[in-house]
Design an enzyme around this catalytic site. Structure first.
Site, PDB file in Angstrom:
ATOM      1  N   GLY A  12     -13.123  -4.099  -2.686  1.00 41.21           N
ATOM      2  CA  GLY A  12     -14.096  -3.228  -3.132  1.00 41.21           C
ATOM      3  C   GLY A  12     -14.329  -2.176  -1.880  1.00 41.21           C
ATOM      4  N   ASN A 114     -10.578   6.290 -12.919  1.00 42.11           N
ATOM      5  CA  ASN A 114      -9.855   5.163 -12.135  1.00 42.11           C
ATOM      6  C   ASN A 114      -9.248   5.927 -10.979  1.00 42.11           C
ATOM      7  OD1 ASN A 114      -8.323   2.526 -11.545  1.00 42.11           O
ATOM      8  ND2 ASN A 114      -6.698   3.672 -12.582  1.00 42.11           N
ATOM      9  N   HIS A 116      -5.734   5.326  -8.704  1.00 44.92           N
ATOM     10  CA  HIS A 116      -4.469   4.493  -8.520  1.00 44.92           C
ATOM     11  C   HIS A 116      -3.639   5.111  -7.380  1.00 44.92           C
ATOM     12  CE1 HIS A 116      -0.962   3.035 -10.057  1.00 44.92           C
ATOM     13  NE2 HIS A 116      -0.177   3.767  -9.900  1.00 44.92           N
ATOM     14  N   THR A 148      -7.312   6.737 -20.417  1.00 45.26           N
ATOM     15  CA  THR A 148      -7.025   6.620 -21.760  1.00 45.26           C
ATOM     16  C   THR A 148      -6.380   5.198 -21.792  1.00 45.26           C
ATOM     17  OG1 THR A 148      -4.950   7.728 -21.208  1.00 45.26           O
ATOM     18  CG2 THR A 148      -6.447   9.013 -21.827  1.00 45.26           C
ATOM     19  N   GLU A 150      -3.530   4.386 -22.694  1.00 48.80           N
ATOM     20  CA  GLU A 150      -2.085   4.287 -22.010  1.00 48.80           C
ATOM     21  C   GLU A 150      -2.308   4.072 -20.401  1.00 48.80           C
ATOM     22  OE1 GLU A 150       2.288   6.281 -21.725  1.00 48.80           O
ATOM     23  OE2 GLU A 150       0.504   7.509 -22.882  1.00 48.80           O
TER      24      GLU A 150
HETATM   25  C1  GAR Z   1      -7.116   0.463  -4.092  1.00 51.31           C
HETATM   26  O1  GAR Z   1      -5.692   1.068  -3.270  1.00 51.31           O
HETATM   27  C2  GAR Z   1      -6.673   1.021  -5.503  1.00 51.31           C
HETATM   28  O2  GAR Z   1      -6.231   2.349  -5.513  1.00 51.31           O
HETATM   29  C3  GAR Z   1      -5.812   0.137  -5.851  1.00 51.31           C
HETATM   30  O3  GAR Z   1      -6.174  -1.149  -5.360  1.00 51.31           O
HETATM   31  C4  GAR Z   1      -6.905  -0.886  -4.250  1.00 51.31           C
HETATM   32  C5  GAR Z   1      -8.133  -1.619  -4.090  1.00 51.31           C
HETATM   33  O4  GAR Z   1      -8.654  -1.320  -2.834  1.00 51.31           O
HETATM   34  N1  GAR Z   1      -5.962   0.140  -7.468  1.00 51.31           N
HETATM   35  C6  GAR Z   1      -4.872  -0.312  -8.402  1.00 51.31           C
HETATM   36  O5  GAR Z   1      -3.918  -0.841  -7.952  1.00 51.31           O
HETATM   37  C7  GAR Z   1      -5.453  -0.062  -9.539  1.00 51.31           C
HETATM   38  N2  GAR Z   1      -4.154  -0.652 -10.404  1.00 51.31           N
HETATM   39  P1  GAR Z   1     -10.233  -1.554  -2.764  1.00 51.31           P
HETATM   40  O6  GAR Z   1     -10.780  -2.815  -3.700  1.00 51.31           O
HETATM   41  O7  GAR Z   1     -10.558  -2.319  -1.301  1.00 51.31           O
HETATM   42  O8  GAR Z   1     -11.007  -0.721  -3.182  1.00 51.31           O
END
Ligand code: GAR
Length: 196
Positions: A12, A114, A116, A148, A150
């Protein structure tokens, strides 16, 4: 007020950056924004304990306790909307590692974003940093986008680029990207708050 609910699955750190930005940049006073709570599909997520220690409402909703994606997502909607009836201004996915059903996405249409860890449309899905290194990319980055039905599609709200170094591992690259995610994600949310 403009309630924000953050969904996490792990450490988080993006959620923490958002909580700090909300405080430091006075999202409450400036836009009537409020962090209504943090929800995790993993009860053991470190970020959930951090949020709780910060005095934020938290909900743990173990996806393994549900028979189907539809059942889990229905419970997730109840938890999110229950934190701030009739529902939040924004649902922020921050390292939330579950694919959401079309029904969930529809319920929060226009209110769901989100982050990514790749320069979309390159590398949707998992293991983005390994794949960027494998492909020989000279640059990597992260994307904030509207959600979305997808996976990892939807309007891009912002992107950040970082260089790939010759001696990078997936971990060193991930750390460099993550540092930038922490700056970009609060900035995007602030822009959405300002836009009303
Ligand atoms: C982050 O790098 C985020 O972009 C990625 O997971 C990590 C979470 O870190 N998200 C994904 O891969 C979504 N598919 P955090 O829990 O320390 O924020």
């Amino acid at each position: 007020s403009k309630n924000i609910v953050v969904l996490i699955s792990g450490q988080g750190s993006n959620m923490q950056a958002i909580v700090r930005a909300a405080r430091d940049r006075q999202w409450g006073r400036r836009w009537g924004a409020r962090l209504a709570g943090v929800v995790s599909n993993r009860p053991e997520a470190a970020g959930l304990a951090w949020a709780q220690a910060e005095g934020l409402p938290t909900v743990a909703l173990d996806h393994r306790a549900y028979a189907s994606r539809e059942a889990f997502d229905a419970a997730l909607i109840q938890a999110i909307d229950g934190l701030c009836p009739p529902g939040p201004f924004l649902v922020v996915l921050a390292g939330f590692m579950r694919i959401l059903t079309p029904g969930f996405v529809e319920h929060y249409a226009g209110r769901l974003i989100n982050i990514h860890p790749s320069l979309l449309p390159a590398f949707p899905g998992l293991h983005t940093h390994e794949r960027a290194l494998q492909a020989g990319c000279r640059f990597a980055g992260a994307t904030v986008h509207r959600v979305t039905a997808e996976l990892d599609h939807g309007e891009y709200l912002d992107q950040v680029v970082v260089p790939v170094m010759p001696d990078d591992s997936a971990d060193t690259l991930a750390a460099r990207v993550l540092t930038q995610e922490h700056l970009m994600y609060p900035r995007v949310i602030e822009r959405l708050l300002a836009a009303g």
